[in-house]
Design an enzyme around this catalytic site. Structure first.
Site, PDB file in Angstrom:
ATOM      1  N   GLU A  32      10.287   1.032  10.213  1.00 12.97           N
ATOM      2  CA  GLU A  32      11.267   2.110  10.056  1.00 12.97           C
ATOM      3  C   GLU A  32      10.512   3.394  10.337  1.00 12.97           C
ATOM      4  O   GLU A  32       9.672   3.818   9.542  1.00 12.97           O
ATOM      5  CB  GLU A  32      11.867   2.079   8.641  1.00 12.97           C
ATOM      6  CG  GLU A  32      13.158   2.856   8.563  1.00 12.97           C
ATOM      7  CD  GLU A  32      12.928   4.322   8.261  1.00 12.97           C
ATOM      8  OE1 GLU A  32      12.917   5.107   9.240  1.00 12.97           O
ATOM      9  OE2 GLU A  32      12.744   4.673   7.100  1.00 12.97           O
ATOM     10  N   LYS A  41       0.845  -1.205   0.000  1.00 10.60           N
ATOM     11  CA  LYS A  41       0.000   0.000   0.000  1.00 10.60           C
ATOM     12  C   LYS A  41       0.875   1.247   0.000  1.00 10.60           C
ATOM     13  O   LYS A  41       1.527   1.572   0.983  1.00 10.60           O
ATOM     14  CB  LYS A  41      -0.925   0.062   1.227  1.00 10.60           C
ATOM     15  CG  LYS A  41      -2.022   1.109   1.005  1.00 10.60           C
ATOM     16  CD  LYS A  41      -2.716   1.560   2.259  1.00 10.60           C
ATOM     17  CE  LYS A  41      -2.032   2.679   2.974  1.00 10.60           C
ATOM     18  NZ  LYS A  41      -1.957   3.956   2.227  1.00 10.60           N
TER      19      LYS A  41
HETATM   20  P1  NAI Z   1       1.586   7.718   8.592  1.00 15.35           P
HETATM   21  O1  NAI Z   1       2.451   6.925   9.493  1.00 15.35           O
HETATM   22  O2  NAI Z   1       0.160   7.919   9.008  1.00 15.35           O
HETATM   23  O3  NAI Z   1       1.551   7.090   7.117  1.00 15.35           O
HETATM   24  C1  NAI Z   1       2.484   6.175   6.599  1.00 15.35           C
HETATM   25  C2  NAI Z   1       1.750   5.041   5.890  1.00 15.35           C
HETATM   26  O4  NAI Z   1       0.967   4.326   6.841  1.00 15.35           O
HETATM   27  C3  NAI Z   1       0.766   5.515   4.822  1.00 15.35           C
HETATM   28  O5  NAI Z   1       0.782   4.601   3.753  1.00 15.35           O
HETATM   29  C4  NAI Z   1      -0.564   5.451   5.541  1.00 15.35           C
HETATM   30  O6  NAI Z   1      -1.667   5.311   4.681  1.00 15.35           O
HETATM   31  C5  NAI Z   1      -0.371   4.232   6.401  1.00 15.35           C
HETATM   32  N1  NAI Z   1      -1.260   4.149   7.571  1.00 15.35           N
HETATM   33  C6  NAI Z   1      -1.740   5.178   8.313  1.00 15.35           C
HETATM   34  N2  NAI Z   1      -2.521   4.715   9.310  1.00 15.35           N
HETATM   35  C7  NAI Z   1      -2.553   3.369   9.208  1.00 15.35           C
HETATM   36  C8  NAI Z   1      -3.199   2.324   9.935  1.00 15.35           C
HETATM   37  N3  NAI Z   1      -3.986   2.588  11.000  1.00 15.35           N
HETATM   38  N4  NAI Z   1      -2.996   1.037   9.554  1.00 15.35           N
HETATM   39  C9  NAI Z   1      -2.212   0.765   8.498  1.00 15.35           C
HETATM   40  N5  NAI Z   1      -1.598   1.699   7.767  1.00 15.35           N
HETATM   41  C10 NAI Z   1      -1.753   3.001   8.108  1.00 15.35           C
HETATM   42  O7  NAI Z   1       2.291   9.123   8.363  1.00 15.35           O
HETATM   43  P2  NAI Z   1       1.633  10.472   7.813  1.00 15.35           P
HETATM   44  O8  NAI Z   1       0.316  10.693   8.491  1.00 15.35           O
HETATM   45  O9  NAI Z   1       1.676  10.461   6.355  1.00 15.35           O
HETATM   46  O10 NAI Z   1       2.664  11.561   8.329  1.00 15.35           O
HETATM   47  C11 NAI Z   1       2.620  12.004   9.682  1.00 15.35           C
HETATM   48  C12 NAI Z   1       4.015  12.131  10.242  1.00 15.35           C
HETATM   49  O11 NAI Z   1       4.654  10.863  10.222  1.00 15.35           O
HETATM   50  C13 NAI Z   1       4.963  13.021   9.479  1.00 15.35           C
HETATM   51  O12 NAI Z   1       4.782  14.382   9.813  1.00 15.35           O
HETATM   52  C14 NAI Z   1       6.287  12.509   9.950  1.00 15.35           C
HETATM   53  O13 NAI Z   1       6.592  13.036  11.216  1.00 15.35           O
HETATM   54  C15 NAI Z   1       6.057  11.015  10.090  1.00 15.35           C
HETATM   55  N6  NAI Z   1       6.525  10.270   8.898  1.00 15.35           N
HETATM   56  C16 NAI Z   1       7.701   9.575   8.976  1.00 15.35           C
HETATM   57  C17 NAI Z   1       8.220   8.932   7.867  1.00 15.35           C
HETATM   58  C18 NAI Z   1       9.511   8.193   7.894  1.00 15.35           C
HETATM   59  O14 NAI Z   1      10.185   8.125   6.886  1.00 15.35           O
HETATM   60  N7  NAI Z   1       9.878   7.590   8.986  1.00 15.35           N
HETATM   61  C19 NAI Z   1       7.539   8.992   6.574  1.00 15.35           C
HETATM   62  C20 NAI Z   1       6.272   9.687   6.596  1.00 15.35           C
HETATM   63  C21 NAI Z   1       5.809  10.313   7.728  1.00 15.35           C
END
Ligand code: NAI
Ligand code: MG
Length: 489
Positions: free
Chosen positions: A261, A186
């Site tokens: 990660e 996804k």
């Molecule tokens: P997120 O952690 O919500 O999203 C990352 C992935 O997880 C996306 O594909 C999303 O659709 C999926 N996801 C979200 N909720 C889920 C659930 N309950 N079950 C399964 N999959 C789920 O991150 P988001 O909201 O895009 O960004 C928020 C913050 O997260 C950013 O401001 C940053 O601080 C951090 N982040 C860190 C990253 C890294 O490289 N470690 C990358 C992106 C965001």
């Protein structure tokens, strides 16, 4: 602050449907969501969203491919050959992929091109591993022959973020496919497009149907359905630490294997005995690379008191000269943040930093009125207990933390729930090695920053992650070890 505006011809969006069992299909329940160009805020395309029923279709296809299709009996070397083929196709279409990535994600075209090179490198690296994943013979007690087999974990759910869409895809496909797993991926809802183009290339490369499936959709619905599906054996996730906690709880019922990660608040430490010019440039790159939307961003900048004043002034001056604007323009150095939501989050931290009493040296505001741009921001005299020193902001905002001694600094550097990356700038070899030993982080850079290669293990200490990606280390997380014992004589 310079603004660049030149517009190039845009790549076309070829596919927006779900990719299941080797075909593009419409979702069972017909859901969709809009995806944007963050440089303008305009809608790029309506993309199909997978419901739990679609997840179930994809998991069934992946299970079938894993156990009964040609993939199940394919020679390891042949799996490698398919990965090499895919790498060649990415290389062939690199410019188109880079432009599509820039259009949907907002990273500068130069950064997108560099990502595509990373994708090619990663796929080739794991292609080479495919026929070198070996078991062992073990000297057991008694008249037995024991050996180990390393077999795929199974159907793996891979959930990735928006900051490096195709590079994260390659980090996850590479080891998974080299080890013989099948994939249900996804992409992030902000950046669904390039993964679909990769699905077309995977078909062209000749991956059997069902080996790779791509389901776009929201995290709470599509992502969640993958996490709780009883026939998914493993989840590999990159994203926010709070999302990882939710995933871990939701996957508990089916005890899936997990690799995470997550984010960071990485300490970037500048000693007075550094090469000052190099260190200023390094600190600049550490925080502003991809607009700070980087899990390893050097967001806590520890500067030794002796050079603190001069260092901060030079960094702030340099920040004011950064070229912000159209990410398709070759000369642009910083594009937009990925979304309105991210921009708002970053700007709210800028307000908080000022309210909590940090000194705003430059930036702290939106750049322009269209698109999601934020000016490079330097906060000086930040205290460890301020929100801007503790939370992952994921934007072009650096917190400068002056320090006096090594011992004081290392205690403060490690006083965080994160442990992804760390760096030090010094000409003193002893200090550099001491720091590399003492700092709690999965990656340590000495006199450099953001040097990440597919050959070296990458991941976090503490709440920055679980397991490692890249390098040989990733293979461990995509194989199960089976012990076989045979009675002799
Ligand atoms: P997120 O952690 O919500 O999203 C990352 C992935 O997880 C996306 O594909 C999303 O659709 C999926 N996801 C979200 N909720 C889920 C659930 N309950 N079950 C399964 N999959 C789920 O991150 P988001 O909201 O895009 O960004 C928020 C913050 O997260 C950013 O401001 C940053 O601080 C951090 N982040 C860190 C990253 C890294 O490289 N470690 C990358 C992106 C965001
Ligand atoms: Mg989220």
């Amino acid at each position: 602050m310079a603004t660049t505006t030149k517009q190039k011809t845009q790549p076309t969006v070829q596919e927006t449907r779900l990719f299941i069992d080797g075909q593009f299909v419409d979702p069972v329940e017909g859901g969709s969501f809009e995806t944007y160009n963050p440089a303008t805020g305009e809608v790029l395309a309506k993309v199909a969203a997978a419901s739990p029923a679609d997840v179930d279709r994809a998991v069934k296809a992946a299970r079938q491919a894993l156990e009964r299709g040609p993939w199940a009996r394919m020679d390891a070397a042949e799996r490698g050959r398919l990965l090499f083929k895919l790498a060649d196709l990415v290389e062939k279409h690199a410019e188109e992929l880079a432009q599509l990535e820039t259009l949907n994600c907002g990273k500068t075209i130069r950064d997108s091109r560099s990502d595509m090179q990373g994708v090619v490198n990663t796929l080739r690296y794991y292609a080479g591993w495919a026929d070198k994943i070996e078991g062992r013979t073990v000297p057991v007690r008694g008249e037995f022959l024991s050996y180990t087999l390393r077999q795929p974990v199974g159907v793996v759910g891979q959930i990735i973020p928006w900051n490096f869409p195709l590079l994260m895809l390659a980090w996850k496909w590479g080891p998974a496919l080299a080890c013989g797993n099948t994939v249900v991926m996804k992409p992030a809802e902000q950046t669904p497009l390039t993964a679909l183009r990769m699905a077309q290339l995977a078909n062209e490369a000749g991956f059997p149907k069902g080996v790779i499936n791509i389901l776009n959709g929201l995290g709470e619905t599509t992502g969640h359905a993958i996490v709780v599906h009883p026939d998914v054996d493993k989840i590999a996730f990159t994203g926010h630490v709070d999302t990882a906690k939710i995933i871990q709880r939701n996957a508990a019922e089916t005890l899936k294997r997990m690799t995470f990660e997550l984010g960071g608040k990485s300490p970037n430490v500048i000693f007075a005995d550094c090469d000052l010019e190099q260190a200023v440039n390094g600190a600049f790159h550490a925080i502003y690379f991809h607009g700070g939307q980087c899990c390893t961003a050097g967001s806590r900048l520890f500067v030794e008191k002796k050079i603190h004043q001069e260092f901060v002034e030079r960094l702030a001056e340099k920040s004011k000269e950064r070229r912000i604007g159209d990410p398709m323009d070759e000369k642009t150095e910083q594009g937009p943040q990925v979304s309105q939501e991210q921009m708002d989050k970053i700007l709210s931290y800028c307000d908080r930093g000022q309210k909590e009493g940090a000194t705003l040296m430059t930036g702290g505001v939106r750049h322009g009125k269209k698109g999601f741009f934020v000016e490079p921001t330097v906060f000086d005299n930040v205290r460890d207990d301020m929100a801007i020193a503790k939370d992952e902001i994921f934007g072009p905002v650096v917190s400068v933390l002056p320090f006096q001694s090594y011992d004081e600094m290392i205690g403060r550097a490690n006083n965080t729930m994160y442990g992804l990356a760390a760096a030090i700038w010094t000409k003193d070899l002893d200090k550099a090695h001491r720091y590399a030993r003492d700092v709690k982080a999965g990656t340590v850079w000495v006199n450099c920053y953001h040097v990440v290669d597919c050959t070296t293990p990458f991941g976090g200490f503490k709440m920055s992650g679980q397991g490692r990606e890249n390098g040989e280390a990733a293979l461990e997380h995509y194989t199960e070890i089976k012990t076989v014992t045979i009675k002799l004589g």
